[in-house]
Design a protein around this motif. Structure first.
Motif, mmCIF file in Angstrom:
data_model
loop_
_atom_site.group_PDB
_atom_site.id
_atom_site.type_symbol
_atom_site.label_atom_id
_atom_site.label_comp_id
_atom_site.label_asym_id
_atom_site.label_seq_id
_atom_site.Cartn_x
_atom_site.Cartn_y
_atom_site.Cartn_z
ATOM 1 N N CYS A 337 0.819 -1.220 0.000
ATOM 2 C CA CYS A 337 0.000 0.000 0.000
ATOM 3 C C CYS A 337 0.853 1.269 0.000
ATOM 4 O O CYS A 337 0.306 2.380 -0.142
ATOM 5 N N GLY A 338 2.169 1.108 0.176
ATOM 6 C CA GLY A 338 3.058 2.255 0.312
ATOM 7 C C GLY A 338 2.972 3.276 -0.800
ATOM 8 O O GLY A 338 2.826 4.483 -0.535
ATOM 9 N N PRO A 339 3.061 2.855 -2.093
ATOM 10 C CA PRO A 339 3.024 3.852 -3.177
ATOM 11 C C PRO A 339 1.769 4.720 -3.157
ATOM 12 O O PRO A 339 1.840 5.927 -3.373
ATOM 13 N N ARG A 340 0.606 4.121 -2.880
ATOM 14 C CA ARG A 340 -0.631 4.914 -2.838
ATOM 15 C C ARG A 340 -0.657 5.848 -1.623
ATOM 16 O O ARG A 340 -1.113 6.984 -1.708
ATOM 17 N N LEU A 341 -0.129 5.341 -0.505
ATOM 18 C CA LEU A 341 -0.118 6.176 0.705
ATOM 19 C C LEU A 341 0.810 7.372 0.545
ATOM 20 O O LEU A 341 0.480 8.487 0.961
ATOM 21 N N ILE A 342 1.974 7.134 -0.073
ATOM 22 C CA ILE A 342 2.928 8.237 -0.217
ATOM 23 C C ILE A 342 2.429 9.239 -1.257
ATOM 24 O O ILE A 342 2.700 10.443 -1.154
ATOM 25 N N ALA A 343 1.673 8.768 -2.254
ATOM 26 C CA ALA A 343 1.100 9.697 -3.233
ATOM 27 C C ALA A 343 0.080 10.614 -2.572
ATOM 28 O O ALA A 343 -0.078 11.776 -2.968
ATOM 29 N N ARG A 344 -0.583 10.111 -1.545
ATOM 30 C CA ARG A 344 -1.625 10.894 -0.896
ATOM 31 C C ARG A 344 -1.097 11.726 0.267
ATOM 32 O O ARG A 344 -1.469 12.886 0.436
ATOM 33 N N TYR A 345 -0.208 11.107 1.077
ATOM 34 C CA TYR A 345 0.221 11.778 2.311
ATOM 35 C C TYR A 345 1.691 12.205 2.306
ATOM 36 O O TYR A 345 2.131 12.847 3.249
ATOM 37 N N GLY A 346 2.432 11.863 1.268
ATOM 38 C CA GLY A 346 3.845 12.226 1.224
ATOM 39 C C GLY A 346 4.646 11.485 2.283
ATOM 40 O O GLY A 346 4.260 10.408 2.750
ATOM 41 N N THR A 347 5.762 12.062 2.681
ATOM 42 C CA THR A 347 6.660 11.379 3.608
ATOM 43 C C THR A 347 6.166 11.404 5.051
ATOM 44 O O THR A 347 6.834 10.880 5.940
ATOM 45 N N ARG A 348 4.979 11.974 5.287
ATOM 46 C CA ARG A 348 4.413 11.920 6.627
ATOM 47 C C ARG A 348 4.124 10.482 7.049
ATOM 48 O O ARG A 348 4.041 10.185 8.250
ATOM 49 N N ILE A 349 4.000 9.574 6.075
ATOM 50 C CA ILE A 349 3.744 8.183 6.451
ATOM 51 C C ILE A 349 4.968 7.553 7.120
ATOM 52 O O ILE A 349 4.839 6.579 7.860
ATOM 53 N N VAL A 350 6.160 8.111 6.866
ATOM 54 C CA VAL A 350 7.354 7.612 7.563
ATOM 55 C C VAL A 350 7.258 7.930 9.053
ATOM 56 O O VAL A 350 7.560 7.089 9.912
ATOM 57 N N THR A 351 6.822 9.143 9.370
ATOM 58 C CA THR A 351 6.625 9.515 10.777
ATOM 59 C C THR A 351 5.555 8.644 11.417
ATOM 60 O O THR A 351 5.724 8.144 12.543
ATOM 61 N N ALA A 352 4.456 8.430 10.697
ATOM 62 C CA ALA A 352 3.393 7.561 11.212
ATOM 63 C C ALA A 352 3.915 6.141 11.429
ATOM 64 O O ALA A 352 3.600 5.490 12.436
ATOM 65 N N GLY A 353 4.738 5.681 10.485
ATOM 66 C CA GLY A 353 5.318 4.342 10.616
ATOM 67 C C GLY A 353 6.190 4.211 11.846
ATOM 68 O O GLY A 353 6.174 3.181 12.540
ATOM 69 N N GLY A 354 6.970 5.253 12.142
ATOM 70 C CA GLY A 354 7.819 5.225 13.333
ATOM 71 C C GLY A 354 6.995 5.137 14.605
ATOM 72 O O GLY A 354 7.338 4.386 15.533
ATOM 73 N N LEU A 355 5.907 5.898 14.657
ATOM 74 C CA LEU A 355 5.046 5.862 15.841
ATOM 75 C C LEU A 355 4.387 4.495 16.003
ATOM 76 O O LEU A 355 4.290 3.959 17.119
ATOM 77 N N ILE A 356 3.946 3.922 14.888
ATOM 78 C CA ILE A 356 3.320 2.596 14.940
ATOM 79 C C ILE A 356 4.337 1.539 15.363
ATOM 80 O O ILE A 356 4.046 0.662 16.193
#
Length: 476
Positions: A337-356
């Motif tokens: 799901c990464g490519p779609r998530l990064i297209a929508r939310y940008g690199t903020r998903i990396v921060t979310a991933g760290g918290l998770i």
């Protein structure tokens, strides 16, 4: 002929740019998976290897470290040679050498023979792996490149977890009485398939302006990495003799010499092994800084959990390996799901991933504290699944960020630098967190040692999460 009857010199159209087909992408990703699987596949096999070959703990650590150090030291050189002589050619050669050295590992009659074969296997991996990312960079563009890079990141993360699971299954299966040897022999038919596919589907690419090998830079990089990794991986088992401290003292001197030599080459218009100007790319520089603590924590956790479950909780190689199956399954699903998530939310998903991931590691530490020594797949499932989801939102995206601005002409160099940084950090993770865990286990017991080590990893996750706030918001 022209209207005047004279011959016109034929004009050649520029050769079409190489294109990486779906089958070609599958083939290079297979080549990317093999070295990473083999870094982790021996973790659950080490006790069996030790008993069968009568190997001491120090020699067993060399089975892991010899591969990792040779792999890390030669990765950048492998990328440069692919740029120079052709990436497809080096991919084929590296894969063939990987198959032969895997066979040598599987047939090793003694512990020291196995160590030597593992060093050679690491060198073969260093010839093969940089060509994967470089080929993707040179033979894809736009959305196809983004998808390919996402799949590479997913393959990398999944391979590291799957290697440990596969190792446990193969040791326990004892195929035709091979025991631990199957963890290496299984590579041979896979390599044969990979070579057949590669000759058909992987296009040849190379740098349009190849440079000669930077011999001083190559030597100094090798000295720097050896000075750091050798004492860290062997120091505890060897009792921290004088040579380990001298080697660690040499590391900053060798690293400084390497930097000054490379900067001089760069300023004189030549292409050094690792061009300092490459680090002017913000995405590459910040991505590399983040991938270090991530990889240290990832590899350290994988080593420590394998030892804790087998030596402390008394699990066999299969349940010890399968305890990480939820992490692998969730990592694979979420990474897709990464490519779609990064297209929508940008690199903020990396921060979310760290918290998770932080939540997941915390849950694993809590399970270890409450359930020890009855720690298995069911106790670890919630934490492993959550941690796998967090890791899947970080690693594939970080790899894509690091290489997003690297020009195709320097694809091999950029790929080698990224892979060397990651591999060195993986080796440091096993050495540092492994040493911490084993030292604490001897004095405080397995449970307290495991929980403390997980809390140290949690601090690394917090650092990665904080650093992610400085990433560029979008990726090209």
């Amino acid at each position: 002929m022209t209207e005047t009857g004279t011959l016109r010199t034929p004009v050649r159209s520029p050769s079409a740019a190489p294109v990486l087909s779906g089958l070609g992408l599958f083939t290079v990703l297979l080549g990317a998976a093999l070295p990473l699987i083999d870094f982790f596949i021996v973790n659950v096999a080490l006790p069996t290897i030790g008993r069968d070959l009568n190997a001491s703990e120090a020699v067993l650590e060399l089975v892991v470290a010899g591969y990792g150090v040779a792999y890390a030291v030669l990765l950048v050189l492998g990328g440069r040679l692919g740029d120079l002589f052709g990436r497809r050619q080096f991919f084929l050669g590296g894969m063939a050498a990987f198959g032969l050295t895997s066979l040598a590992c599987g047939l090793a009659p003694s512990a020291w023979t196995l160590v030597a074969a593992r060093v050679a296997q690491g060198a073969a991996s260093a010839a093969m792996l940089p060509q994967v990312l470089a080929t993707i960079q040179a033979a894809t563009d736009g959305p196809r490149r983004a998808k390919a890079m996402g799949l590479y990141g997913a393959t990398a993360g999944l391979s590291m977890v799957a290697g440990q699971i596969l190792g446990g299954l193969l040791v326990a299966a004892d195929i035709a009485g091979t025991g631990w040897r199957a963890v290496f022999l299984v590579n041979v038919p896979v390599v044969i398939l990979g070579l057949i596919l590669a000759t058909r589907a992987v296009p040849e690419t190379r740098s349009q302006h190849p440079e000669p090998i930077d011999t001083p830079g190559t030597v100094l990089l090798a000295v720097s990495l050896l000075a750091l990794l050798a004492p860290l991986t062997e120091g505890r088992a060897a009792g921290w003799p004088l040579w380990t401290w001298l080697s660690l003292a040499l590391f900053p001197l060798a690293a400084a010499a390497f930097y000054f030599v490379e900067r001089r080459e760069d300023r004189q218009g030549r292409t050094p092994l690792v061009p300092p100007s490459l680090f002017a790319l913000t995405s590459l520089r910040r991505g590399l800084i983040m991938i270090v603590p991530f990889s240290i924590g990832f590899s350290g956790f994988m080593f420590v959990i394998a030892v804790a479950l087998q030596r402390g909780a008394g699990l066999g190689p299969v349940p010890a390996g399968l305890a990480l199956a939820p992490m692998a399954a969730v990592f694979f699903v979420v990474s897709l799901c990464g490519p779609r998530l990064i297209a929508r939310y940008g690199t903020r998903i990396v921060t979310a991933g760290g918290l998770i991931q932080a939540v997941g590691v915390g849950l694993i530490a809590l399970a270890a504290w409450r359930s020890w020594p009855d720690l298995g797949v069911w106790q670890l499932l919630p934490g492993a699944a959550v941690a796998g989801a967090g890791q899947a939102l970080q690693l594939p995206v970080l790899i894509r960020i690091i290489l997003s601005e690297v020009p195709s002409a320097r694809a091999g160099v950029g790929s080698g630098v990224m892979a060397t940084t990651q591999q060195s950090a993986l080796a440091v993770g096993v050495a540092t967190l492994g040493t911490l865990f084993l030292s604490l286990a001897a004095s405080d017991g397995m449970r307290d040692a495991l929980v403390t080590t997980l809390l140290v990893q949690l601090a690394g996750v917090a650092l990665t999460t904080a650093l992610s706030l400085r990433l560029p918001r979008t990726i090209s």
